[in-house]
Every structure is written in structure tokens, then in C-alpha cells.
Design a protein around this motif. Structure first.
Motif, PDB file in Angstrom:
ATOM      1  N   CYS A 137       0.890  -1.239  -0.054  1.00 48.95           N
ATOM      2  CA  CYS A 137       0.018   0.124   0.003  1.00 48.95           C
ATOM      3  C   CYS A 137       0.850   1.330  -0.077  1.00 48.95           C
ATOM      4  CB  CYS A 137      -0.920   0.124   1.352  1.00 48.95           C
ATOM      5  SG  CYS A 137      -2.247  -1.251   1.499  1.00 48.95           S
ATOM      6  N   ASN A 138       0.607   2.348  -0.669  1.00 44.16           N
ATOM      7  CA  ASN A 138       1.139   3.615  -0.673  1.00 44.16           C
ATOM      8  C   ASN A 138       0.868   4.228   0.573  1.00 44.16           C
ATOM      9  OD1 ASN A 138      -1.312   4.763  -0.962  1.00 44.16           O
ATOM     10  ND2 ASN A 138      -0.575   5.905  -2.735  1.00 44.16           N
ATOM     11  N   ASN A 139       1.103   5.544   0.915  1.00 45.71           N
ATOM     12  CA  ASN A 139       1.178   6.328   2.191  1.00 45.71           C
ATOM     13  C   ASN A 139      -0.225   7.042   2.022  1.00 45.71           C
ATOM     14  OD1 ASN A 139       2.275   7.901   0.132  1.00 45.71           O
ATOM     15  ND2 ASN A 139       3.537   9.090   1.941  1.00 45.71           N
ATOM     16  N   ARG A 140      -0.921   7.159   0.962  1.00 50.23           N
ATOM     17  CA  ARG A 140      -1.796   8.465   1.167  1.00 50.23           C
ATOM     18  C   ARG A 140      -3.289   7.681   1.606  1.00 50.23           C
ATOM     19  NH1 ARG A 140      -0.725  11.349  -4.847  1.00 50.23           N
ATOM     20  NH2 ARG A 140       1.664  11.312  -4.448  1.00 50.23           N
ATOM     21  N   GLY A 141      -3.216   7.136   2.719  1.00 47.17           N
ATOM     22  CA  GLY A 141      -4.366   6.825   3.394  1.00 47.17           C
ATOM     23  C   GLY A 141      -3.951   6.449   4.712  1.00 47.17           C
ATOM     24  N   GLU A 142      -4.839   5.648   5.582  1.00 48.52           N
ATOM     25  CA  GLU A 142      -4.520   5.318   6.808  1.00 48.52           C
ATOM     26  C   GLU A 142      -3.606   4.200   6.781  1.00 48.52           C
ATOM     27  OE1 GLU A 142      -6.573   4.409  11.296  1.00 48.52           O
ATOM     28  OE2 GLU A 142      -7.537   4.699   9.616  1.00 48.52           O
ATOM     29  N   GLY A 143      -2.182   4.442   6.935  1.00 50.92           N
ATOM     30  CA  GLY A 143      -1.205   3.405   7.027  1.00 50.92           C
ATOM     31  C   GLY A 143      -0.845   3.083   5.651  1.00 50.92           C
ATOM     32  N   GLY A 144       0.321   2.533   5.347  1.00 48.77           N
ATOM     33  CA  GLY A 144       0.987   2.249   4.287  1.00 48.77           C
ATOM     34  C   GLY A 144       2.297   1.896   4.138  1.00 48.77           C
ATOM     35  N   ASP A 145       2.969   1.702   3.300  1.00 49.14           N
ATOM     36  CA  ASP A 145       4.338   1.174   3.082  1.00 49.14           C
ATOM     37  C   ASP A 145       5.305   1.971   2.436  1.00 49.14           C
ATOM     38  OD1 ASP A 145       3.341  -1.343   4.104  1.00 49.14           O
ATOM     39  OD2 ASP A 145       2.409  -1.647   2.059  1.00 49.14           O
ATOM     40  N   HIS A 146       5.100   2.996   1.633  1.00 42.87           N
ATOM     41  CA  HIS A 146       6.195   3.517   0.877  1.00 42.87           C
ATOM     42  C   HIS A 146       5.768   5.227   0.777  1.00 42.87           C
ATOM     43  CE1 HIS A 146       4.180   3.629  -3.033  1.00 42.87           C
ATOM     44  NE2 HIS A 146       3.786   2.305  -2.606  1.00 42.87           N
ATOM     45  N   ALA A 147       6.676   6.155   0.641  1.00 42.41           N
ATOM     46  CA  ALA A 147       6.535   7.481   0.459  1.00 42.41           C
ATOM     47  C   ALA A 147       6.254   7.745  -1.263  1.00 42.41           C
ATOM     48  CB  ALA A 147       7.632   8.398   0.804  1.00 42.41           C
ATOM     49  N   THR A 148       5.466   8.792  -1.515  1.00 40.88           N
ATOM     50  CA  THR A 148       5.033   8.927  -2.990  1.00 40.88           C
ATOM     51  C   THR A 148       5.437  10.436  -3.386  1.00 40.88           C
ATOM     52  OG1 THR A 148       2.797   9.576  -2.066  1.00 40.88           O
ATOM     53  CG2 THR A 148       3.384   7.222  -3.006  1.00 40.88           C
ATOM     54  N   ALA A 149       6.565  10.620  -3.602  1.00 40.60           N
ATOM     55  CA  ALA A 149       6.984  11.825  -4.346  1.00 40.60           C
ATOM     56  C   ALA A 149       6.294  12.127  -5.603  1.00 40.60           C
ATOM     57  CB  ALA A 149       8.612  11.946  -4.301  1.00 40.60           C
ATOM     58  N   GLU A 150       5.752  13.410  -5.665  1.00 41.45           N
ATOM     59  CA  GLU A 150       5.119  13.596  -6.925  1.00 41.45           C
ATOM     60  C   GLU A 150       5.645  14.697  -7.618  1.00 41.45           C
ATOM     61  OE1 GLU A 150       0.382  14.951  -7.747  1.00 41.45           O
ATOM     62  OE2 GLU A 150       0.902  13.701  -6.125  1.00 41.45           O
ATOM     63  N   MET A 151       6.136  14.089  -8.840  1.00 43.72           N
ATOM     64  CA  MET A 151       6.883  14.914  -9.941  1.00 43.72           C
ATOM     65  C   MET A 151       8.020  15.033  -9.663  1.00 43.72           C
ATOM     66  SD  MET A 151       4.413  15.346 -12.192  1.00 43.72           S
ATOM     67  CE  MET A 151       4.821  16.728 -13.400  1.00 43.72           C
ATOM     68  N   PHE A 152       9.091  15.545 -10.645  1.00 43.04           N
ATOM     69  CA  PHE A 152      10.283  15.348 -10.497  1.00 43.04           C
ATOM     70  C   PHE A 152      10.840  16.503  -9.342  1.00 43.04           C
ATOM     71  CE2 PHE A 152      10.557  14.958 -15.254  1.00 43.04           C
ATOM     72  CZ  PHE A 152      10.128  13.739 -15.402  1.00 43.04           C
ATOM     73  N   ARG A 153      10.369  17.611  -9.344  1.00 40.75           N
ATOM     74  CA  ARG A 153      10.973  18.367  -8.317  1.00 40.75           C
ATOM     75  C   ARG A 153      10.840  17.610  -6.860  1.00 40.75           C
ATOM     76  NH1 ARG A 153      12.696  23.986  -8.003  1.00 40.75           N
ATOM     77  NH2 ARG A 153      12.573  24.723 -10.026  1.00 40.75           N
ATOM     78  N   MET A 154       9.679  17.083  -6.464  1.00 39.61           N
ATOM     79  CA  MET A 154       9.545  16.528  -5.122  1.00 39.61           C
ATOM     80  C   MET A 154      10.743  15.472  -4.888  1.00 39.61           C
ATOM     81  SD  MET A 154       6.078  15.502  -3.082  1.00 39.61           S
ATOM     82  CE  MET A 154       5.216  16.727  -3.534  1.00 39.61           C
ATOM     83  N   ALA A 155      10.986  15.144  -5.984  1.00 39.66           N
ATOM     84  CA  ALA A 155      11.923  13.732  -5.750  1.00 39.66           C
ATOM     85  C   ALA A 155      13.379  14.261  -5.843  1.00 39.66           C
ATOM     86  CB  ALA A 155      11.633  12.661  -7.058  1.00 39.66           C
ATOM     87  N   GLN A 156      13.633  15.479  -5.755  1.00 40.02           N
ATOM     88  CA  GLN A 156      14.886  16.058  -5.619  1.00 40.02           C
ATOM     89  C   GLN A 156      15.924  15.362  -4.405  1.00 40.02           C
ATOM     90  OE1 GLN A 156      16.749  17.962  -8.210  1.00 40.02           O
ATOM     91  NE2 GLN A 156      14.752  17.376  -9.123  1.00 40.02           N
ATOM     92  N   PRO A 157      16.945  14.998  -4.494  1.00 42.87           N
ATOM     93  CA  PRO A 157      17.982  14.437  -3.581  1.00 42.87           C
ATOM     94  C   PRO A 157      18.104  14.995  -2.247  1.00 42.87           C
ATOM     95  CG  PRO A 157      19.355  15.244  -5.249  1.00 42.87           C
ATOM     96  CD  PRO A 157      17.969  15.069  -5.841  1.00 42.87           C
ATOM     97  N   GLN A 158      17.639  16.495  -2.200  1.00 39.71           N
ATOM     98  CA  GLN A 158      17.774  17.048  -0.798  1.00 39.71           C
ATOM     99  C   GLN A 158      16.435  17.032  -0.069  1.00 39.71           C
ATOM    100  OE1 GLN A 158      17.589  18.663  -3.870  1.00 39.71           O
ATOM    101  NE2 GLN A 158      16.691  20.500  -3.923  1.00 39.71           N
ATOM    102  N   TYR A 159      15.438  16.333  -0.797  1.00 36.00           N
ATOM    103  CA  TYR A 159      14.230  16.282  -0.016  1.00 36.00           C
ATOM    104  C   TYR A 159      13.981  14.451   0.112  1.00 36.00           C
ATOM    105  CZ  TYR A 159      13.013  20.687  -2.207  1.00 36.00           C
ATOM    106  OH  TYR A 159      13.348  21.743  -2.495  1.00 36.00           O
ATOM    107  N   VAL A 160      14.751  13.717  -0.645  1.00 33.13           N
ATOM    108  CA  VAL A 160      14.708  12.232  -0.660  1.00 33.13           C
ATOM    109  C   VAL A 160      15.372  11.660   0.430  1.00 33.13           C
ATOM    110  CG1 VAL A 160      14.755  10.408  -1.960  1.00 33.13           C
ATOM    111  CG2 VAL A 160      13.427  12.238  -2.662  1.00 33.13           C
ATOM    112  N   LYS A 161      17.036  12.180  -0.080  1.00 31.98           N
ATOM    113  CA  LYS A 161      17.814  11.502   0.807  1.00 31.98           C
ATOM    114  C   LYS A 161      17.845  11.548   2.306  1.00 31.98           C
ATOM    115  CE  LYS A 161      21.681  10.634  -2.281  1.00 31.98           C
ATOM    116  NZ  LYS A 161      23.050  10.620  -2.844  1.00 31.98           N
TER     117      LYS A 161
END
Length: 503
Positions: A290-314
């Protein structure tokens, strides 16, 4: 679903948190990371229970939550395929695809800026657009066969977007294929095509349903103005009756359970809530991710290239030990098909480089293409799939079967994936040139070999003062796809610091 979770779902639906309209970009675009004057916004960091959480002060709780995982992820053995899968195909197809003005599922949510720009359409018009919808050329086997060859390991199809159109023949839907298409099930053929091609099955499901709550919902996203589903500005809207929450919960939970029992998915991709709790979903289907966009979940979901930049992910996502995934549009327009823009799909070089960036940080890349309303995938999508398929023939080991990532961007100017002492450097057509070579700082040992994977040619390199430098000769560059250079280190090289700890 508990009261707290339902509360934030309904809060999003009625637009209460939409005070900062110019920055309410759910797509992770550049404007979402700036203030009204265009200055970069620095998130604050909160520490709780040994983990770090980013919070952007001008984002609502929902958007901040996309990069957070609450609780512990599943340890079920059937779910452990997920971080190794690497590449998923997101297929946004449904009611917004049919809406010809722009194919935008949020077009019926009013703001003054949208109205002034001519981009607001009453929600009633979006719903009316599905009358007579007939995807006569729908051929999911063709989609998924091409996707398999291109290297996609899993796929996520929209069961139901926020507008409420159910794509499967449901006993519980109030708006969907049963009501508008004579019960033609659009999900079952796609599931069969995925299974035929060895692709894991994932479903996007919106825990929000604007059609179900249309009579009570405020379609304005701007404080001080109320808009009904007909697009009319009104002084107020009817209050939800005391029985509404129970009915909404039962509707969502019955729908989710029905889908799981009918199709046995490998992945649940909620948005605006899962429709049920993650614990309930796991009871119905043990081993599901399950993704993380509800009550409980297993993984984060960075949306679009900007949100997945290393300064936000690492840090904090990877540092917290969380699985994560980037979901991004790889066509022009929006998530669903836009007839004015949606025929153009991104170049393979851009898509493959984004895949490499995600894999370098131990994440997956869920790349979205929205097919045409008649059921055909765009010609340009098949161009992309073919180029990716050719790339996979020689370069797939650089994104699958890896166990670590190199020090990008801290010490190298291109993303690196690793399998112990074998490192893979990913270079776009403008990278790894004589004028702009690949440079790896603090390289512990001299490489044993440096090889261009696509051709097998050895690449000249310089190793001096613990700095590795190399470029790809112009005559060997692929140009239309990302080049991968394989660097082998000897037994004196220690791979341990670069192995993923969050898988």
C-alpha cells in the motif's frame, strides 16, 4: 476508517485548506516550492521517535504527507518484491480523459484564477462528458506487451479518480461503467493483460468521491466563495446528514473489498485515502503493498520531478529507512489525456535518466501516461517503449538487480547505481562529454575497467588524487537514450557504505 482520517479527506474535498491558492499545486511543480514572490521556501524539520519529517509551511497536511510514512511497513514476504521492481507504468485513464477541453480531473474545482484563465468548468460538465463514452479501440494487451519489453515491472491503473467514475462493473458504484456503459468492465481485460506479461497489478483508488458527496460538497478551493457541483456560486451548501459518514465509509469499504476479491491486486495506490485502512486491505489481501496516502501504508510517494530531488529524498526519506517512489507525468498536459497536448510523450533520454536518479537513491519510478479516450495509447508512447526496450537489452543491469547507490550529487555529477563493486554511471546526451566529463570525487581505488555498456567499448579514464574522470567519445554516444558506463572496482574496494539500508 476512523474519524480523523475521514476528517482530512473531507477537508480536502471541501477546500478548507486552500487559503494559499497560488501554491496549491498538487503536481509538485516549481511553484509549489516558492512563496508568492517566487523565493525558495525552506521546510522545517521535526524529529519524532528517532525519525525526521519535513514540513513545508505553505503546504497543507495532505501534501506534506506525501513524503512521510506513518507506522511500520509490511514485512509480509509476498510484498518484498516492491523496492526491487524499480520501474512502474502509471495509467491514468477514465472520466477526465473524456473531457475534451483539457483532460484535467481538477477542472471542476473553482478558484478565481482558474475562472479568469478560462480553465474552470462546472463539475457537472465533466460528469456529462462520459455520456456515450465508448473506448472502441481499447487493447490493453498491446499496451502491456509493449510495457513489458520496455522494462516495466508493475503497473497502476485508475480504478476511480476523485470524480467518482468506477472503471469496473461494481455492485456498489453510483456512477461508472455499470450506469453509463452497460456494465462493460474496463479493468478485467487490463488485469489479464498484466498477468499475461508478468507485470504486477496495481490499482489507483480515490478515497474521495466527489460524485457521491456532490450535493453537500463545496467545489470551491478558495476561502470565502462557495460553489456547487453545477458551477454556481452560492451562499451556503446543505449540511451532511448524521448518516452521511457511515454511508460514505460503507460505500468505500465495500468498493475496495469487492475489487480486491475480484482482481487480487499486488499493489494498492490510494489517493485522498485508501477507501479502507491499510490493515483492512491487508486482511482482505495479505502480501499487498500500500502507498502512504491513506491510513497506514508502506512507501512515500514523491510527486513529480521536483519533489523527488535528492535534498528532499535522501534525508529524511531514505535516512528514515522508508521505501519511496516518484510518480511523474511523462507526457505533455496533465495526468489524464489532453487532446491538445497529450500526444507528445517525453524523450527516452529524460525518462531513463529520471529512472536512474530514483534507483540511485533506492526508489522506484512510476511513470504516467494517459491513453486516449478511445482506448488507444499514443503513437509517441510506443516510440518511447521501443527506445526503452532497446536500451534494456544492454543496460537493464544498471537499474535492476542493484543493491546500492553511489554518492550523487554530493561527489559525482551523474547518478550512480551499484551492485557491490560494479558501479553504473548514467549520462544524458549532454553529459560525459570532453567539455563536461563525468567526475567522481573521493574515489577510494583505481578502477579495474571502464566500459560503455551499450557497445562494450572500453572507455579511457583518468585516476589522479582519488578523483576519477572520464568522458564518452562523441562517435560512441547514443544521443536518444541515456548512456551507461560500467565501472568495475577490485577486491580492495569496500562496497558496504553504498549499500541500501532501507530495502
Amino acid at each position: 476508517m476512523n474519524v480523523k482520517v475521514m476528517g482530512w479527506i473531507l477537508t480536502l474535498a471541501v477546500g478548507v485548506n486552500a487559503q494559499h491558492v497560488p501554491n496549491q499545486y498538487e503536481d509538485g511543480s516549481a511553484d509549489a516550492y516558492t512563496d508568492y514572490e517566487g523565493n525558495a521556501v525552506v521546510p522545517r524539520i521535526e524529529e519524532r521517535n528517532g525519525k525526521r519529517y519535513y514540513y513545508w509551511p505553505h503546504w497543507d497536511a495532505w501534501k506534506n504527507g506525501k513524503m512521510q510514512v506513518q507506522g511500520e511497513r509490511t514485512q509480509h514476504p509476498d510484498a518484498q518484491w516492491w523496492p526491487h521492481a524499480g520501474l512502474g507504468l502509471f495509467i491514468c485513464w477514465g472520466m477526465p480523459s473524456v473531457f475534451e477541453p483539457n483532460g484535467e480531473g481538477w477542472a471542476g474545482r473553482w478558484t478565481q484564477a482558474k475562472e479568469d484563465a478560462g480553465k474552470f468548468y462546472p463539475q457537472a460538465e465533466l460528469w456529462a462528458s462520459t455520456k456515450g463514452w465508448n473506448p472502441e479501440h481499447y487493447d490493453p494487451e498491446k499496451w502491456m506487451e509493449a510495457a513489458r519489453k520496455a522494462g516495466f515491472q508493475y503497473s497502476v491503473l485508475t480504478l476511480k479518480h476523485h470524480g467518482g467514475y468506477a472503471m469496473w462493473d461494481s455492485d456498489y458504484s453510483v456512477y461508472g461503467v455499470r450506469q453509463e456503459m452497460g456494465g462493460r468492465d474496463l479493468v478485467a481485460p487490463w488485469v489479464k493483460a498484466c498477468r499475461n506479461n508478468g507485470i504486477k497489478v496495481g490499482f489507483y483508488y480515490s478515497g474521495m468521491d466527489w460524485y457521491f458527496e456532490r450535493d453537500f460538497m463545496d467545489f470551491s478551493m478558495q476561502a470565502g466563495t462557495h460553489v456547487n457541483w453545477k458551477g454556481e456560486k452560492v451562499k451556503s451548501l446543505p449540511k451532511r446528514p448524521p448518516s452521511f459518514k457511515l454511508a460514505y465509509d460503507e460505500f468505500n469499504q465495500n468498493s475496495v473489498k469487492e475489487v480486491i476479491e475480484k482482481f487480487d491486486p499486488d499493489l494498492w495506490w490510494g489517493d485522498g485515502g485508501h477507501g479502507a485502512t491499510a490493515d483492512q486491505i491487508r486482511e482482505w489481501r495479505p502480501g499487498i503493498v500500500c502507498n502512504n496516502r491513506g491510513e497506514g501504508g508502506d512507501h512515500a510517494t514523491a510527486e513529480m520531478f521536483r519533489m523527488a530531488q535528492p535534498q528532499y529524498v535522501k534525508n529524511p526519506v531514505v535516512a528514515n529507512g522508508w521505501w519511496w517512489e516518484e510518480n511523474s507525468i511523462i507526457q505533455q498536459g496533465s495526468w489524464h489525456y489532453d487532446k491538445h497536448l497529450g500526444e507528445e510523450v517525453y524523450p527516452a533520454d529524460r525518462v531513463l535518466l529520471e529512472l536512474a536518479r530514483c534507483r540511485c537513491m533506492g526508489g522506484n519510478f512510476l511513470a504516467n501516461i494517459g491513453p486516449r479516450p478511445d482506448g488507444r495509447m499514443q503513437d509517441d508512447a510506443y516510440r518511447l517503449f521501443a527506445e526503452m526496450a532497446e536500451w534494456m537489452e544492454t543496460n537493464s543491469n544498471s537499474v535492476f538487480g542493484i543493491n546500492g547507490g553511489g554518492p550523487w550529487p554530493e561527489k559525482c555529477n551523474v547518478p550512480i547505481t551499484c551492485n557491490d563493486r560494479t558501479w553504473y554511471f548514467h549520462a544524458r546526451k549532454q553529459d560525459a562529454t570532453k567539455a563536461d566529463p563525468v567526475v567522481l570525487q573521493d574515489c577510494e581505488t583505481k578502477p579495474v575497467s571502464v566500459i560503455l555498456m551499450r557497445t562494450g567499448d572500453g572507455i579511457s579514464f583518468e585516476y589522479k588524487n582519488n578523483v576519477l574522470t572520464f568522458s564518452i567519445p562523441e562517435k560512441l554516444k547514443a544521443r536518444n537514450v541515456t548512456d551507461v558506463v560500467k565501472v568495475e572496482f577490485g577486491n580492495d574496494f569496500d562496497p558496504e557504505p553504498y549499500r541500501f539500508r532501507h530495502w
